[in-house]
Structure formats: structure tokens, C-alpha cells
Design a protein around this motif. Sequence first.
Motif, PDB file in Angstrom:
ATOM      1  N   GLU A  40      41.180  42.860  43.557  1.00  0.00           N
ATOM      2  CA  GLU A  40      41.425  41.379  43.832  1.00  0.00           C
ATOM      3  C   GLU A  40      40.514  40.581  42.841  1.00  0.00           C
ATOM      4  OE1 GLU A  40      41.817  40.655  47.822  1.00  0.00           O
ATOM      5  OE2 GLU A  40      42.834  42.607  48.228  1.00  0.00           O
ATOM      6  N   CYS A  41      39.457  40.971  42.695  1.00  0.00           N
ATOM      7  CA  CYS A  41      38.719  39.978  42.090  1.00  0.00           C
ATOM      8  C   CYS A  41      39.158  40.001  40.443  1.00  0.00           C
ATOM      9  CB  CYS A  41      37.198  40.588  42.161  1.00  0.00           C
ATOM     10  SG  CYS A  41      36.337  40.382  43.567  1.00  0.00           S
ATOM     11  N   CYS A  42      39.424  41.095  39.935  1.00  0.00           N
ATOM     12  CA  CYS A  42      39.952  41.379  38.657  1.00  0.00           C
ATOM     13  C   CYS A  42      41.208  40.525  38.346  1.00  0.00           C
ATOM     14  CB  CYS A  42      40.090  42.704  38.114  1.00  0.00           C
ATOM     15  SG  CYS A  42      38.735  43.839  38.383  1.00  0.00           S
ATOM     16  N   THR A  43      41.881  40.299  39.258  1.00  0.00           N
ATOM     17  CA  THR A  43      43.215  39.442  39.027  1.00  0.00           C
ATOM     18  C   THR A  43      42.942  38.217  38.577  1.00  0.00           C
ATOM     19  OG1 THR A  43      43.320  38.894  41.341  1.00  0.00           O
ATOM     20  CG2 THR A  43      44.726  40.960  40.692  1.00  0.00           C
ATOM     21  N   ASP A  44      41.695  37.571  38.636  1.00  0.00           N
ATOM     22  CA  ASP A  44      41.498  36.347  38.145  1.00  0.00           C
ATOM     23  C   ASP A  44      41.535  36.256  36.641  1.00  0.00           C
ATOM     24  OD1 ASP A  44      40.584  35.413  40.470  1.00  0.00           O
ATOM     25  OD2 ASP A  44      38.540  35.514  40.059  1.00  0.00           O
ATOM     26  N   LYS A  45      41.850  37.275  35.893  1.00  0.00           N
ATOM     27  CA  LYS A  45      42.019  37.477  34.564  1.00  0.00           C
ATOM     28  C   LYS A  45      43.343  36.903  34.235  1.00  0.00           C
ATOM     29  CE  LYS A  45      39.142  41.082  32.573  1.00  0.00           C
ATOM     30  NZ  LYS A  45      39.106  42.264  31.704  1.00  0.00           N
ATOM     31  N   TRP A  46      44.356  37.103  35.277  1.00  0.00           N
ATOM     32  CA  TRP A  46      45.717  36.804  35.281  1.00  0.00           C
ATOM     33  C   TRP A  46      46.196  35.385  35.915  1.00  0.00           C
ATOM     34  CZ3 TRP A  46      48.595  40.033  32.157  1.00  0.00           C
ATOM     35  CH2 TRP A  46      47.767  41.245  31.740  1.00  0.00           C
ATOM     36  N   THR A  47      45.113  34.535  36.315  1.00  0.00           N
ATOM     37  CA  THR A  47      45.530  33.211  37.048  1.00  0.00           C
ATOM     38  C   THR A  47      46.426  32.613  36.227  1.00  0.00           C
ATOM     39  OG1 THR A  47      43.600  32.255  36.192  1.00  0.00           O
ATOM     40  CG2 THR A  47      43.521  33.467  38.299  1.00  0.00           C
ATOM     41  N   ILE A  64      32.629  36.649  46.229  1.00  0.00           N
ATOM     42  CA  ILE A  64      34.260  36.836  46.137  1.00  0.00           C
ATOM     43  C   ILE A  64      34.412  38.278  46.627  1.00  0.00           C
ATOM     44  CG2 ILE A  64      36.245  36.795  44.671  1.00  0.00           C
ATOM     45  CD1 ILE A  64      34.553  34.494  42.930  1.00  0.00           C
ATOM     46  N   PHE A  65      33.703  39.072  46.176  1.00  0.00           N
ATOM     47  CA  PHE A  65      34.287  40.505  46.612  1.00  0.00           C
ATOM     48  C   PHE A  65      33.950  40.699  48.090  1.00  0.00           C
ATOM     49  CE2 PHE A  65      32.285  44.627  47.392  1.00  0.00           C
ATOM     50  CZ  PHE A  65      33.313  45.698  47.121  1.00  0.00           C
ATOM     51  N   LYS A  66      32.883  40.304  48.499  1.00  0.00           N
ATOM     52  CA  LYS A  66      32.797  40.267  50.043  1.00  0.00           C
ATOM     53  C   LYS A  66      33.576  39.432  50.760  1.00  0.00           C
ATOM     54  CE  LYS A  66      27.670  40.978  49.757  1.00  0.00           C
ATOM     55  NZ  LYS A  66      26.422  40.184  49.841  1.00  0.00           N
ATOM     56  N   SER A  67      34.073  38.549  50.425  1.00  0.00           N
ATOM     57  CA  SER A  67      35.316  37.851  51.001  1.00  0.00           C
ATOM     58  C   SER A  67      36.540  38.593  50.878  1.00  0.00           C
ATOM     59  CB  SER A  67      35.526  36.275  50.309  1.00  0.00           C
ATOM     60  OG  SER A  67      36.538  35.784  50.912  1.00  0.00           O
ATOM     61  N   HIS A  68      36.756  39.288  50.046  1.00  0.00           N
ATOM     62  CA  HIS A  68      38.001  39.939  49.797  1.00  0.00           C
ATOM     63  C   HIS A  68      38.049  41.090  50.897  1.00  0.00           C
ATOM     64  CE1 HIS A  68      39.823  37.637  46.624  1.00  0.00           C
ATOM     65  NE2 HIS A  68      39.240  38.112  45.692  1.00  0.00           N
ATOM     66  N   ASN A  70      36.139  41.520  53.368  1.00  0.00           N
ATOM     67  CA  ASN A  70      36.143  40.824  54.928  1.00  0.00           C
ATOM     68  C   ASN A  70      37.680  40.522  55.289  1.00  0.00           C
ATOM     69  OD1 ASN A  70      33.524  41.274  55.333  1.00  0.00           O
ATOM     70  ND2 ASN A  70      32.884  39.082  54.731  1.00  0.00           N
ATOM     71  N   CYS A  71      38.571  40.060  54.326  1.00  0.00           N
ATOM     72  CA  CYS A  71      39.590  39.705  54.642  1.00  0.00           C
ATOM     73  C   CYS A  71      40.636  40.889  54.859  1.00  0.00           C
ATOM     74  CB  CYS A  71      40.341  38.702  53.521  1.00  0.00           C
ATOM     75  SG  CYS A  71      39.808  37.246  53.219  1.00  0.00           S
ATOM     76  N   LEU A  72      40.360  42.073  53.931  1.00  0.00           N
ATOM     77  CA  LEU A  72      40.951  43.116  54.021  1.00  0.00           C
ATOM     78  C   LEU A  72      40.718  43.881  55.646  1.00  0.00           C
ATOM     79  CD1 LEU A  72      40.555  44.742  50.720  1.00  0.00           C
ATOM     80  CD2 LEU A  72      42.728  44.220  51.695  1.00  0.00           C
ATOM     81  N   GLN A  73      39.375  43.714  55.813  1.00  0.00           N
ATOM     82  CA  GLN A  73      38.876  44.322  57.175  1.00  0.00           C
ATOM     83  C   GLN A  73      39.683  43.541  58.371  1.00  0.00           C
ATOM     84  OE1 GLN A  73      37.712  47.266  57.710  1.00  0.00           O
ATOM     85  NE2 GLN A  73      36.465  47.770  55.968  1.00  0.00           N
ATOM     86  N   ALA A  74      39.901  42.392  58.378  1.00  0.00           N
ATOM     87  CA  ALA A  74      40.315  41.462  59.256  1.00  0.00           C
ATOM     88  C   ALA A  74      41.766  41.530  59.308  1.00  0.00           C
ATOM     89  CB  ALA A  74      39.978  39.837  59.153  1.00  0.00           C
TER      90      ALA A  74
END
Length: 94
Positions: A40-47, A64-68, A70-74
Amino acid sequence: KATLIQKIVNTMWFANKHDNGIIFPNHFKPFPYLALALIECCTDKWTTGTQTDITFTIQEYCNIFKSHLNCLQAFKEATKEVGVLPGICNRMYE
């Protein structure tokens, strides 16, 4: 279905018989949440809709990684009764 994410998974870990996803299936089935958060962090290359080079640094992407993650865990917790995230990660392996 997130075609871009599946394409990244296939290219990075399952493109040929020497790739880690093929050699170490126990590490990739189900597809790991940590790897999904990283993708999900790597998709920034395609914005912009086309691939562009970006600087990928720990300082910039750690939160950003930690946020992603945390969102997946939630999301996993919120949908645990029906197993949505484990189902998605199993399908990503297939």
C-alpha cells in the motif's frame, strides 16, 4: 478486486519458480498483512495513473506503513465474524 495490488504481488513474489512466494509458500499463504501494508505504501508511485519514481525512505514511510498496518488490523477486527481480511489474503495467494 484491487488489480494493481495483485499485479504487484504476482510480480514481486510469484513471477517464476525461483521467487520467494513459490519457494516459501508457508510464508505467503495466507498473504502476510505486513507485506500488504508495505505494498500500500508502494502504490504512491501510481497516484498520477502512471508509474513515477519516488524517494522511498524510512523517515517518510515509517508512519505511513504503521498507519496502513493499523488500518488492516482494525479492518480484520471489525470483520472478524465473517473473516473478510483473511479471505482476501488467501485469495491473493491463489
